[in-house]
Design a protein around this motif. Structure first.
Motif, short mmCIF file in Angstrom:
data_model
loop_
_atom_site.label_atom_id
_atom_site.label_comp_id
_atom_site.label_asym_id
_atom_site.label_seq_id
_atom_site.Cartn_x
_atom_site.Cartn_y
_atom_site.Cartn_z
N UNK A 1 51.05 29.49 40.86
CA UNK A 1 51.38 28.55 41.97
C UNK A 1 51.41 29.46 43.30
N UNK A 2 52.06 30.84 43.12
CA UNK A 2 52.16 31.24 44.51
C UNK A 2 50.74 32.06 44.92
N UNK A 3 49.65 32.16 43.98
CA UNK A 3 48.60 32.66 44.42
C UNK A 3 47.71 31.50 45.03
N UNK A 4 47.86 30.39 44.46
CA UNK A 4 47.26 28.96 44.89
C UNK A 4 47.65 28.86 46.39
N UNK A 5 49.09 29.21 46.61
CA UNK A 5 49.32 29.06 47.94
C UNK A 5 48.67 29.71 48.83
N UNK A 6 48.61 31.08 48.44
CA UNK A 6 47.97 32.19 49.59
C UNK A 6 46.55 31.80 49.70
N UNK A 7 45.81 31.37 48.87
CA UNK A 7 44.33 31.10 48.87
C UNK A 7 44.03 29.59 49.30
N UNK A 8 45.07 29.02 49.48
CA UNK A 8 44.88 27.36 49.99
C UNK A 8 44.01 27.39 51.22
N UNK B 1 40.49 21.41 44.04
CA UNK B 1 41.18 22.23 43.02
C UNK B 1 41.96 21.39 42.12
N UNK B 2 41.74 21.70 40.83
CA UNK B 2 42.65 20.93 39.64
C UNK B 2 43.28 21.87 38.94
N UNK B 3 44.83 21.74 39.11
CA UNK B 3 45.48 22.38 38.33
C UNK B 3 46.25 21.64 37.18
N UNK B 4 46.41 22.51 36.13
CA UNK B 4 47.10 21.94 34.85
C UNK B 4 47.85 23.13 34.19
N UNK B 5 49.17 22.96 34.36
CA UNK B 5 50.12 24.05 33.91
C UNK B 5 50.93 23.21 33.03
N UNK C 1 42.88 38.57 41.43
CA UNK C 1 41.71 38.82 41.14
C UNK C 1 40.80 37.88 40.55
N UNK C 2 41.33 37.08 39.51
CA UNK C 2 40.45 35.95 39.00
C UNK C 2 40.36 34.73 39.93
N UNK C 3 41.38 34.56 40.52
CA UNK C 3 41.56 33.44 41.56
C UNK C 3 40.43 33.59 42.67
N UNK C 4 40.64 34.98 43.06
CA UNK C 4 39.90 35.15 44.28
C UNK C 4 38.18 35.37 43.79
N UNK C 5 37.89 35.90 42.71
CA UNK C 5 36.58 35.78 42.16
C UNK C 5 36.02 34.37 42.03
N UNK C 6 37.07 33.29 41.67
CA UNK C 6 36.65 31.86 41.47
C UNK C 6 36.28 31.44 42.69
#
Length: 418
Positions: free
Chosen positions: A290-297, A307-311, A330-335
């Protein structure tokens, strides 16, 4: 197969061959000796019967179940002892039984006699069977005793070697203390421990020197890089630069930024490999996502990425918080980096697993090369992001898999490895 089990198996195989051949030779020899004894018995009985005929005993008194004497016409086959194995019907047992039979023709006076002496082999075979069974039990007992003794002795003899292997397995090069092997009275193991001790000391010394050099070099490089970066920023803000001069300074600035990131990435890899991130705690992976998604929003919005998030479920893992943050980031930035403008990203997390999916064309790099250092699809990438991800996963024994299906790249982390 363990060394002790392998040695015992060879020992057992050799013992079985030896006991098998020895048992067979004893059995054949015993059978031969008993048969010779029965043949001597039949010869002795025949000599008694012949003596009785010479003494004028009537034939009717000489015949019984195991002895037959009869008159025959004159024949040339005189005094030839013939032994044959035969079957004779036993009235008591109501079946045929094995016998050894002696047949001979004698001329006594002017008469020719046909003498047949028989001896049952039942008792003989029972005796041989009893001897063989007793011998078999002795061999089995001896074999079990020898193998047990071999296991006991070998286990004690090889104990120093197993202790050496265990100490090597648990030894960490990053620790300050030397490895100490167990004292032993076996000369060969003493030599082995001495060689290993010198070897590990040399490797440990080289490792610590290399580690210190890497840390110092990376740290010292950062300062001049920061100075170059700040000075070039100041130059770029100058109003006296023409377009040609500005492009030169901009190239210096970009190269400095790239070099700084490269240095930080290599330093991070060295720290992970040196196990410098020791502290661990229970972390909620969903919260980190969640925190990383906010940073890369903002970055995703610029590329118009949906973006689709299912946690769902619980994803509590025990890791170092910095490494967990780097892993997810790293995985989110790579995506985001490899998703084309207007593409889509999916982050799906359930009990024990996390998947990062992004749309995009199939890449040229092979799956097994993807996590190697400096493997990159374009010149803008440093080629260290996935290498760092792989190192973090290896540190915590977390399998990571890549796949490409239906125009979607997918990286899957599995935290449930038990």
């Amino acid at each position: 197969m363990k060394l002790l089990a392998k040695a015992t198996m060879y020992y057992l195989l050799v013992a079985l061959i030896f006991f098998g051949i020895g048992g067979l030779l004893i059995y054949v020899n015993t059978e031969k000796l008993i048969r010779e004894d029965i043949e001597n018995f039949l010869i002795n009985r025949e000599e008694i019967a012949t003596t009785q005929i010479v003494n004028g005993e009537p034939l009717s008194s000489l015949n019984n179940y195991e002895q037959k004497v009869s008159l025959i016409p004159e024949t040339a086959k005189i005094d030839q002892l013939i032994f044959v194995d035969t079957l004779i019907y036993d009235i008591i047992d109501d079946k045929y039984q094995p016998y050894l039979q002696l047949t001979v023709n004698r001329r006594i006076g002017k008469q020719h006699y046909h003498i047949v002496i028989s001896k049952s082999l039942i008792e003989t075979r029972l005796l041989v069977t009893e001897i063989f069974l007793d011998m078999f039990y002795v061999f089995v007992g001896l074999l079990v005793a020898l193998i047990s003794l071999n296991l006991l002795v070998s286990r004690n003899l090889w104990r120093p070697f197993k202790d050496t292997l265990l100490r090597l397995q648990n030894y960490d090069l990053g620790r300050s203390e030397k490895i100490n092997f167990r004292e032993t009275s076996t000369v060969e193991f003493l030599q082995l421990n001495s060689i290993l001790s010198r070897m590990t000391d040399r490797i440990r010394r080289d490792f610590l020197n290399l580690k210190e050099f890497t840390e110092n070099a990376s740290h010292e490089i950062q300062t001049p890089l920061a100075i170059i970066k700040s000075k070039t920023e100041m130059l770029m803000q100058s109003d006296n630069l023409n377009e040609h001069q500005f492009s030169f300074i901009k190239a210096i600035y970009d190269a400095t930024v790239k070099l700084s990131k490269l240095n930080q990435g290599l330093l991070l890899l060295a720290k992970i490999e040196n196990h410098q991130y020791v502290a661990e705690e229970d972390l909620d992976i969903h919260s980190i996502i969640d925190n990383n998604l906010k940073d890369y929003q903002e970055m995703m919005s610029l590329k118009k990425i949906s973006i689709r998030v299912d946690l769902s479920g619980a994803n509590i893992v025990q890791m170092n918080s910095n490494l967990a943050q780097i892993l997810i980031s790293n995985l989110l930035r790579n995506a985001i980096k490899h998703t084309p403008e207007g593409g889509k990203i999916e982050v799906i997390a359930s009990d024990g697993s996390v998947r990062f999916l992004n749309s995009g064309e199939k890449i040229k790099t092979q799956n097994f090369q993807m996590f190697e250092r400096f493997q990159k699809e374009n010149s803008d990438s440093l080629g260290l992001g996935l290498a760092i991800v792989k190192k973090i996963c290896e540190s915590y024994s977390v399998p990571i898999r890549y796949s490409y299906e239906q125009d979607m790249h997918q990286f899957k982390l599995n935290f449930n490895t038990d």
